[in-house]
Design a protein around this motif. Structure first.
Motif, PDB file in Angstrom:
ATOM      1  N   MET A 211       0.843  -1.192   0.000  1.00 22.33           N
ATOM      2  CA  MET A 211       0.000   0.000   0.000  1.00 22.33           C
ATOM      3  C   MET A 211       0.878   1.242   0.000  1.00 22.33           C
ATOM      4  SD  MET A 211      -3.071  -0.869   2.663  1.00 22.33           S
ATOM      5  CE  MET A 211      -1.934  -1.135   4.015  1.00 22.33           C
ATOM      6  N   GLU A 212       0.507   2.201  -0.816  1.00 21.01           N
ATOM      7  CA  GLU A 212       1.198   3.478  -0.871  1.00 21.01           C
ATOM      8  C   GLU A 212       0.428   4.476  -0.011  1.00 21.01           C
ATOM      9  OE1 GLU A 212       4.024   4.112  -2.273  1.00 21.01           O
ATOM     10  OE2 GLU A 212       4.287   2.174  -3.257  1.00 21.01           O
ATOM     11  N   LEU A 213       1.026   4.911   1.090  1.00 20.32           N
ATOM     12  CA  LEU A 213       0.339   5.799   2.021  1.00 20.32           C
ATOM     13  C   LEU A 213       1.044   7.140   2.180  1.00 20.32           C
ATOM     14  CD1 LEU A 213      -0.430   3.214   4.870  1.00 20.32           C
ATOM     15  CD2 LEU A 213      -1.946   3.923   3.027  1.00 20.32           C
ATOM     16  N   GLY A 214       2.084   7.351   1.408  1.00 20.51           N
ATOM     17  CA  GLY A 214       2.915   8.533   1.586  1.00 20.51           C
ATOM     18  C   GLY A 214       2.208   9.852   1.359  1.00 20.51           C
ATOM     19  N   ASN A 215       1.081   9.840   0.617  1.00 23.08           N
ATOM     20  CA  ASN A 215       0.384  11.090   0.309  1.00 23.08           C
ATOM     21  C   ASN A 215      -0.640  11.494   1.371  1.00 23.08           C
ATOM     22  OD1 ASN A 215       1.726  11.486  -2.147  1.00 23.08           O
ATOM     23  ND2 ASN A 215       0.298  10.123  -3.225  1.00 23.08           N
ATOM     24  N   LEU A 216      -0.804  10.661   2.397  1.00 22.51           N
ATOM     25  CA  LEU A 216      -1.808  10.954   3.424  1.00 22.51           C
ATOM     26  C   LEU A 216      -1.222  11.892   4.482  1.00 22.51           C
ATOM     27  CD1 LEU A 216      -3.303   7.365   3.836  1.00 22.51           C
ATOM     28  CD2 LEU A 216      -4.106   9.222   2.374  1.00 22.51           C
TER      29      LEU A 216
ATOM     30  N   SER B 171       0.689  -2.469   8.953  1.00 24.30           N
ATOM     31  CA  SER B 171       1.615  -3.604   8.966  1.00 24.30           C
ATOM     32  C   SER B 171       2.764  -3.358   7.997  1.00 24.30           C
ATOM     33  CB  SER B 171       0.882  -4.889   8.570  1.00 24.30           C
ATOM     34  OG  SER B 171       1.807  -5.949   8.414  1.00 24.30           O
ATOM     35  N   THR B 172       3.977  -3.625   8.453  1.00 24.80           N
ATOM     36  CA  THR B 172       5.136  -3.453   7.577  1.00 24.80           C
ATOM     37  C   THR B 172       5.197  -4.528   6.496  1.00 24.80           C
ATOM     38  OG1 THR B 172       6.518  -4.762   9.080  1.00 24.80           O
ATOM     39  CG2 THR B 172       6.469  -2.373   9.419  1.00 24.80           C
ATOM     40  N   GLU B 173       4.334  -5.531   6.614  1.00 23.35           N
ATOM     41  CA  GLU B 173       4.254  -6.564   5.585  1.00 23.35           C
ATOM     42  C   GLU B 173       3.601  -6.034   4.314  1.00 23.35           C
ATOM     43  OE1 GLU B 173       3.017 -11.303   5.433  1.00 23.35           O
ATOM     44  OE2 GLU B 173       2.120  -9.988   6.924  1.00 23.35           O
ATOM     45  N   HIS B 174       2.781  -5.021   4.484  1.00 25.14           N
ATOM     46  CA  HIS B 174       2.024  -4.492   3.336  1.00 25.14           C
ATOM     47  C   HIS B 174       2.312  -3.029   3.059  1.00 25.14           C
ATOM     48  CE1 HIS B 174      -0.169  -8.216   3.566  1.00 25.14           C
ATOM     49  NE2 HIS B 174      -0.555  -7.946   4.795  1.00 25.14           N
ATOM     50  N   GLY B 175       3.208  -2.420   3.807  1.00 31.67           N
ATOM     51  CA  GLY B 175       3.530  -1.018   3.590  1.00 31.67           C
ATOM     52  C   GLY B 175       4.910  -0.685   4.127  1.00 31.67           C
ATOM     53  N   SER B 176       5.387   0.504   3.794  1.00 34.82           N
ATOM     54  CA  SER B 176       6.728   0.919   4.194  1.00 34.82           C
ATOM     55  C   SER B 176       6.658   1.968   5.298  1.00 34.82           C
ATOM     56  CB  SER B 176       7.475   1.503   2.990  1.00 34.82           C
ATOM     57  OG  SER B 176       8.690   2.106   3.397  1.00 34.82           O
ATOM     58  N   VAL B 177       7.531   1.819   6.303  1.00 35.40           N
ATOM     59  CA  VAL B 177       7.555   2.815   7.382  1.00 35.40           C
ATOM     60  C   VAL B 177       8.044   4.168   6.881  1.00 35.40           C
ATOM     61  CG1 VAL B 177       7.829   1.154   9.252  1.00 35.40           C
ATOM     62  CG2 VAL B 177       9.863   2.066   8.109  1.00 35.40           C
ATOM     63  N   ASP B 178       8.695   4.186   5.713  1.00 35.25           N
ATOM     64  CA  ASP B 178       9.125   5.467   5.140  1.00 35.25           C
ATOM     65  C   ASP B 178       7.927   6.359   4.837  1.00 35.25           C
ATOM     66  OD1 ASP B 178      11.776   4.748   5.281  1.00 35.25           O
ATOM     67  OD2 ASP B 178      11.846   3.962   3.237  1.00 35.25           O
TER      68      ASP B 178
ATOM     69  N   ILE C 216       1.215  -0.042  14.965  1.00 35.53           N
ATOM     70  CA  ILE C 216       1.976  -0.624  13.865  1.00 35.53           C
ATOM     71  C   ILE C 216       2.414  -2.044  14.201  1.00 35.53           C
ATOM     72  CG2 ILE C 216       4.095   0.490  14.739  1.00 35.53           C
ATOM     73  CD1 ILE C 216       4.985   0.681  11.775  1.00 35.53           C
ATOM     74  N   TYR C 217       2.263  -2.943  13.224  1.00 36.33           N
ATOM     75  CA  TYR C 217       2.696  -4.331  13.352  1.00 36.33           C
ATOM     76  C   TYR C 217       3.961  -4.510  12.524  1.00 36.33           C
ATOM     77  CZ  TYR C 217      -1.935  -5.337  15.257  1.00 36.33           C
ATOM     78  OH  TYR C 217      -3.062  -5.354  16.035  1.00 36.33           O
ATOM     79  N   ILE C 218       5.038  -4.890  13.183  1.00 32.33           N
ATOM     80  CA  ILE C 218       6.286  -5.163  12.462  1.00 32.33           C
ATOM     81  C   ILE C 218       6.290  -6.631  12.065  1.00 32.33           C
ATOM     82  CG2 ILE C 218       8.795  -5.145  12.562  1.00 32.33           C
ATOM     83  CD1 ILE C 218       8.637  -2.959  14.616  1.00 32.33           C
ATOM     84  N   ARG C 219       6.162  -6.881  10.804  1.00 33.04           N
ATOM     85  CA  ARG C 219       6.121  -8.234  10.272  1.00 33.04           C
ATOM     86  C   ARG C 219       7.153  -8.372   9.148  1.00 33.04           C
ATOM     87  NH1 ARG C 219       3.850  -8.405  14.360  1.00 33.04           N
ATOM     88  NH2 ARG C 219       1.714  -9.093  14.813  1.00 33.04           N
ATOM     89  N   GLY C 220       7.724  -9.564   9.028  1.00 32.65           N
ATOM     90  CA  GLY C 220       8.738  -9.777   8.007  1.00 32.65           C
ATOM     91  C   GLY C 220      10.065  -9.165   8.414  1.00 32.65           C
TER      92      GLY C 220
ATOM     93  N   GLU D 217       1.018  11.193  19.971  1.00 31.33           N
ATOM     94  CA  GLU D 217       0.670  11.111  21.385  1.00 31.33           C
ATOM     95  C   GLU D 217       0.393   9.694  21.853  1.00 31.33           C
ATOM     96  OE1 GLU D 217      -2.674  13.629  22.092  1.00 31.33           O
ATOM     97  OE2 GLU D 217      -1.603  15.483  21.592  1.00 31.33           O
ATOM     98  N   ASN D 218      -0.032   8.831  20.946  1.00 33.45           N
ATOM     99  CA  ASN D 218      -0.472   7.480  21.313  1.00 33.45           C
ATOM    100  C   ASN D 218       0.164   6.485  20.337  1.00 33.45           C
ATOM    101  OD1 ASN D 218      -1.846   5.160  22.014  1.00 33.45           O
ATOM    102  ND2 ASN D 218      -3.835   6.151  22.161  1.00 33.45           N
ATOM    103  N   LEU D 219       1.010   5.578  20.846  1.00 32.70           N
ATOM    104  CA  LEU D 219       1.770   4.680  19.971  1.00 32.70           C
ATOM    105  C   LEU D 219       1.718   3.241  20.473  1.00 32.70           C
ATOM    106  CD1 LEU D 219       3.854   4.135  17.668  1.00 32.70           C
ATOM    107  CD2 LEU D 219       5.643   4.743  19.317  1.00 32.70           C
ATOM    108  N   THR D 220       1.424   2.316  19.547  1.00 33.72           N
ATOM    109  CA  THR D 220       1.497   0.887  19.825  1.00 33.72           C
ATOM    110  C   THR D 220       2.439   0.244  18.820  1.00 33.72           C
ATOM    111  OG1 THR D 220      -0.778   0.790  20.668  1.00 33.72           O
ATOM    112  CG2 THR D 220       0.211  -1.285  19.955  1.00 33.72           C
ATOM    113  N   ILE D 221       3.425  -0.496  19.310  1.00 35.38           N
ATOM    114  CA  ILE D 221       4.351  -1.232  18.442  1.00 35.38           C
ATOM    115  C   ILE D 221       4.226  -2.706  18.773  1.00 35.38           C
ATOM    116  CG2 ILE D 221       6.735  -1.564  17.700  1.00 35.38           C
ATOM    117  CD1 ILE D 221       7.356   1.243  18.699  1.00 35.38           C
ATOM    118  N   ASP D 222       3.895  -3.497  17.771  1.00 37.87           N
ATOM    119  CA  ASP D 222       3.685  -4.933  17.967  1.00 37.87           C
ATOM    120  C   ASP D 222       4.651  -5.712  17.082  1.00 37.87           C
ATOM    121  OD1 ASP D 222       2.753  -7.612  17.849  1.00 37.87           O
ATOM    122  OD2 ASP D 222       0.731  -6.976  18.367  1.00 37.87           O
ATOM    123  N   LYS D 223       5.622  -6.333  17.726  1.00 39.79           N
ATOM    124  CA  LYS D 223       6.528  -7.247  17.030  1.00 39.79           C
ATOM    125  C   LYS D 223       6.520  -8.564  17.792  1.00 39.79           C
ATOM    126  CE  LYS D 223      11.109  -7.650  14.958  1.00 39.79           C
ATOM    127  NZ  LYS D 223      12.505  -7.181  14.951  1.00 39.79           N
TER     128      LYS D 223
END
Length: 241
Positions: free
Chosen positions: A1-6, A16-23, A36-40, A59-65
């Motif tokens: 998924m391309e989300l950079g324009n949002l 999920s990093t499996e379907h998108g880039s943290v960049d 965010i789900y760190i997968r792969g 303000e509110n962050l969840t990291i799931d690996k």
């Protein structure tokens, strides 16, 4: 998924990093809530930390690996640093055997929840120095050590503490002057914990104590004729089963 324009997005959940880039996160400078789900293998904690540092309003962050299989045999650790000055709520589901020091946590953090971190050293000496913390949850396999200490003067604003399924915990020390404003305490399924801390009797603010799945002997100790009753007799609401 391309989300950079949002670029106007304020809430992004279940990314999920499996379907998108943290960049893509770098341009979302208005983000306030992110899970965010760190997968792969395309993303690690160091890469993620770099992207999160570009989000000034977070303000509110969840990291799931989360590790669904056997735990790693080594203690290899990834870089972990959160340069998010406005972050208030943090949930971590990551393997992290060595806990970062207090300088690596945002100063204004009010809520933290840890799950499956497999910490080898007691996290309390670090957490109790985060002066704005009001809620702390140490959940399943977050800490795998035997001894935990809450020291005098620590947790000056803490109101709620949950410890759940810390399977190796045997001794928990609460010193007089620790957690002076604690209101709610939950102890759940810490089967090796020998007794409730003596220091609870000094926490006069404590209104609600819940002790669950700790075994029949624990229940007997907390009864009015039990050997631990003097530690909790000042608490208006005590629940155990």
């Amino acid at each position: 998924m391309e989300l950079g324009n949002l670029v106007k997005l304020e809430t992004l959940e279940n990314f999920s990093t499996e379907h998108g880039s943290v960049d893509d996160l770098r341009g979302m400078t208005r983000l306030k809530t992110l899970s965010i789900y760190i997968r792969g293998k395309k993303c690690n904690l160091e890469t993620l930390s770099s992207s999160l540092s570009k989000l000034p309003h977070l303000e509110n962050l969840t990291i799931d690996k989360r590790i669904w299989y056997a735990l790693p045999n080594d203690d290899k650790e990834e870089g972990f640093f959160l340069d998010c000055i406005h972050l208030k709520k943090l949930k971590l589901y990551i393997y992290m055997p060595k806990f970062p020091d207090e300088q690596q946590f945002p100063f204004h953090l009010t809520t933290i929840s840890l799950t499956e971190c497999c910490l080898k050293e007691d996290p309390m000496p670090v957490l109790e120095k985060l002066l704005h913390l009001k809620e702390v949850s140490l959940l399943y396999r977050s800490f795998r050590g035997r001894r935990m200490v809450c020291s005098r003067g620590g947790f000056p604003q803490l109101q709620m503490l949950r410890i759940r399924k810390l399977e190796e915990l045997e001794d928990w020390i609460v010193e007089e002057g620790s957690m002076p404003f604690l209101y709610t305490l939950e102890i759940d399924a810490c089967k090796k914990l020998k007794e409730i801390p003596e220091g609870l009797r000094f926490i006069t603010s404590l209104e609600d104590l819940s002790v669950t799945y700790m075994g029949e002997q624990w229940g007997k100790r907390l009864l009015e004729e039990g050997e631990d009753y003097h530690k909790i007799q000042h608490i208006p609401s005590v629940e155990f089963y």
